[in-house]
Design a protein around this motif. Structure first.
Motif, PDB file in Angstrom:
ATOM      1  N   ARG A 137     -36.203  77.315   1.117  1.00 56.48           N
ATOM      2  CA  ARG A 137     -36.270  78.089   2.509  1.00 56.48           C
ATOM      3  C   ARG A 137     -36.065  79.472   2.365  1.00 56.48           C
ATOM      4  O   ARG A 137     -36.294  80.452   3.300  1.00 56.48           O
ATOM      5  CB  ARG A 137     -35.085  77.572   3.425  1.00 56.48           C
ATOM      6  N   PHE A 138     -35.734  79.998   1.090  1.00 57.35           N
ATOM      7  CA  PHE A 138     -35.649  81.594   0.768  1.00 57.35           C
ATOM      8  C   PHE A 138     -36.658  81.988   0.120  1.00 57.35           C
ATOM      9  O   PHE A 138     -36.519  83.400  -0.055  1.00 57.35           O
ATOM     10  CB  PHE A 138     -34.271  81.493   0.210  1.00 57.35           C
ATOM     11  N   HIS A 142     -39.520  84.749   5.294  1.00 55.24           N
ATOM     12  CA  HIS A 142     -38.062  84.428   5.629  1.00 55.24           C
ATOM     13  C   HIS A 142     -38.034  83.992   7.375  1.00 55.24           C
ATOM     14  O   HIS A 142     -38.585  84.602   8.113  1.00 55.24           O
ATOM     15  CB  HIS A 142     -37.352  85.602   5.512  1.00 55.24           C
ATOM     16  N   PHE A 145     -31.991  82.770  10.085  1.00 55.57           N
ATOM     17  CA  PHE A 145     -30.660  81.862   9.969  1.00 55.57           C
ATOM     18  C   PHE A 145     -29.617  82.606  10.661  1.00 55.57           C
ATOM     19  O   PHE A 145     -29.282  83.947  10.608  1.00 55.57           O
ATOM     20  CB  PHE A 145     -30.481  81.608   8.508  1.00 55.57           C
ATOM     21  N   PHE A 147     -26.103  84.083  10.092  1.00 54.31           N
ATOM     22  CA  PHE A 147     -25.469  84.610   8.752  1.00 54.31           C
ATOM     23  C   PHE A 147     -24.356  83.724   7.958  1.00 54.31           C
ATOM     24  O   PHE A 147     -24.552  83.545   6.844  1.00 54.31           O
ATOM     25  CB  PHE A 147     -24.592  85.989   9.134  1.00 54.31           C
ATOM     26  N   HIS A 149     -24.311  80.230   8.156  1.00 50.66           N
ATOM     27  CA  HIS A 149     -25.240  79.431   7.384  1.00 50.66           C
ATOM     28  C   HIS A 149     -25.837  79.902   6.141  1.00 50.66           C
ATOM     29  O   HIS A 149     -25.554  79.252   5.207  1.00 50.66           O
ATOM     30  CB  HIS A 149     -26.264  78.698   8.574  1.00 50.66           C
ATOM     31  N   TYR A 150     -26.438  80.944   6.102  1.00 44.76           N
ATOM     32  CA  TYR A 150     -27.133  81.726   5.027  1.00 44.76           C
ATOM     33  C   TYR A 150     -26.076  81.955   3.768  1.00 44.76           C
ATOM     34  O   TYR A 150     -26.256  81.682   2.761  1.00 44.76           O
ATOM     35  CB  TYR A 150     -27.807  83.077   5.419  1.00 44.76           C
ATOM     36  N   ASN A 153     -24.920  78.728   2.353  1.00 50.18           N
ATOM     37  CA  ASN A 153     -25.819  78.080   1.507  1.00 50.18           C
ATOM     38  C   ASN A 153     -25.960  78.769   0.293  1.00 50.18           C
ATOM     39  O   ASN A 153     -26.090  78.292  -0.938  1.00 50.18           O
ATOM     40  CB  ASN A 153     -27.068  78.039   2.407  1.00 50.18           C
ATOM     41  N   ARG A 154     -26.029  80.091   0.420  1.00 52.35           N
ATOM     42  CA  ARG A 154     -26.283  81.004  -0.946  1.00 52.35           C
ATOM     43  C   ARG A 154     -24.824  80.716  -1.821  1.00 52.35           C
ATOM     44  O   ARG A 154     -25.194  80.576  -3.111  1.00 52.35           O
ATOM     45  CB  ARG A 154     -26.187  82.334  -0.465  1.00 52.35           C
ATOM     46  N   ASP A 170     -32.381  77.517  -3.607  1.00 49.98           N
ATOM     47  CA  ASP A 170     -31.897  76.720  -2.282  1.00 49.98           C
ATOM     48  C   ASP A 170     -31.680  75.328  -2.699  1.00 49.98           C
ATOM     49  O   ASP A 170     -32.329  74.432  -2.674  1.00 49.98           O
ATOM     50  CB  ASP A 170     -33.040  76.705  -1.439  1.00 49.98           C
TER      51      ASP A 170
END
Length: 181
Positions: A137-138, A142, A145, A147, A149-150, A153-154, A170
């Motif tokens: 998804r990255f 883009h 998202f 922040f 969640h982003y 996930n990162r 991802d």
């Protein structure tokens, strides 16, 4: 028809499409085995209504996995047909609730590797062949998202990359294309 399309492909194209050399009788048997009531098949027709591109999404409803195969007539390549067929098949699988797709893809099949990467998928190569292709998804366009969640996930992707010595962008992607052997 599908059999005619696949039979007119040069031997090398058939080998790249199926992952091994395949004689005419095996192509006919493959086409006869397509379950049109279960599977999804997408085609592109040329000006004379001949089939110039095919994507076959073989669905396994018991295990919720799908196998994808794409082929385009050599005279019709370079026009984006393979990419459109790949995108349509992946979208169809997702719409049907399939989150695991796999495709036999030889590492030497540069066109398919390019199309997978162009579609935002990550190609993982082992033993000279692509064993897994992951969506991301990255990469590419883009999206918006939250922040938290982003960032979460990162962080999880970083941990997975460190633990498994990989370079995923991802980890929690829903699109995974892999061999099942």
């Amino acid at each position: 028809d599908i059999a005619s399309h696949l039979l007119q492909l040069p031997a090398e194209d058939r080998r790249l499409r199926f992952g091994h050399s395949i004689p005419d009788d095996a192509v006919r048997k493959y086409v006869a085995g397509i379950d049109f009531g279960r599977d999804s098949v997408f085609g592109i027709h040329g000006a004379a209504l001949e089939l110039i591109g095919v994507a076959h999404l073989a669905l396994d409803p018991d295990h919720r996995v799908a196998e994808l195969g794409v082929s385009v007539d050599p005279s019709s390549r370079g026009k984006g047909y393979g990419f459109v067929l790949l995108q349509r098949a992946v979208l169809n699988a997702a719409n049907l609730g399939y989150r695991v797709l796999f495709m036999y893809c030889l590492a030497e099949h540069g066109i398919m590797m390019h199309l997978a990467q162009k579609a935002g998928l990550t190609v993982v190569i082992e033993r000279g062949e692509a064993d897994v292709v992951y969506g991301s998804r990255f990469l590419g366009r883009h999206r918006v998202f939250m922040f938290t969640h982003y960032a979460g996930n990162r962080f999880l992707t970083l941990v997975a990359n460190v633990l498994y010595n990989t370079m995923l962008s991802d980890m929690e992607t829903c699109y995974k294309v892999m061999r099942t052997e």
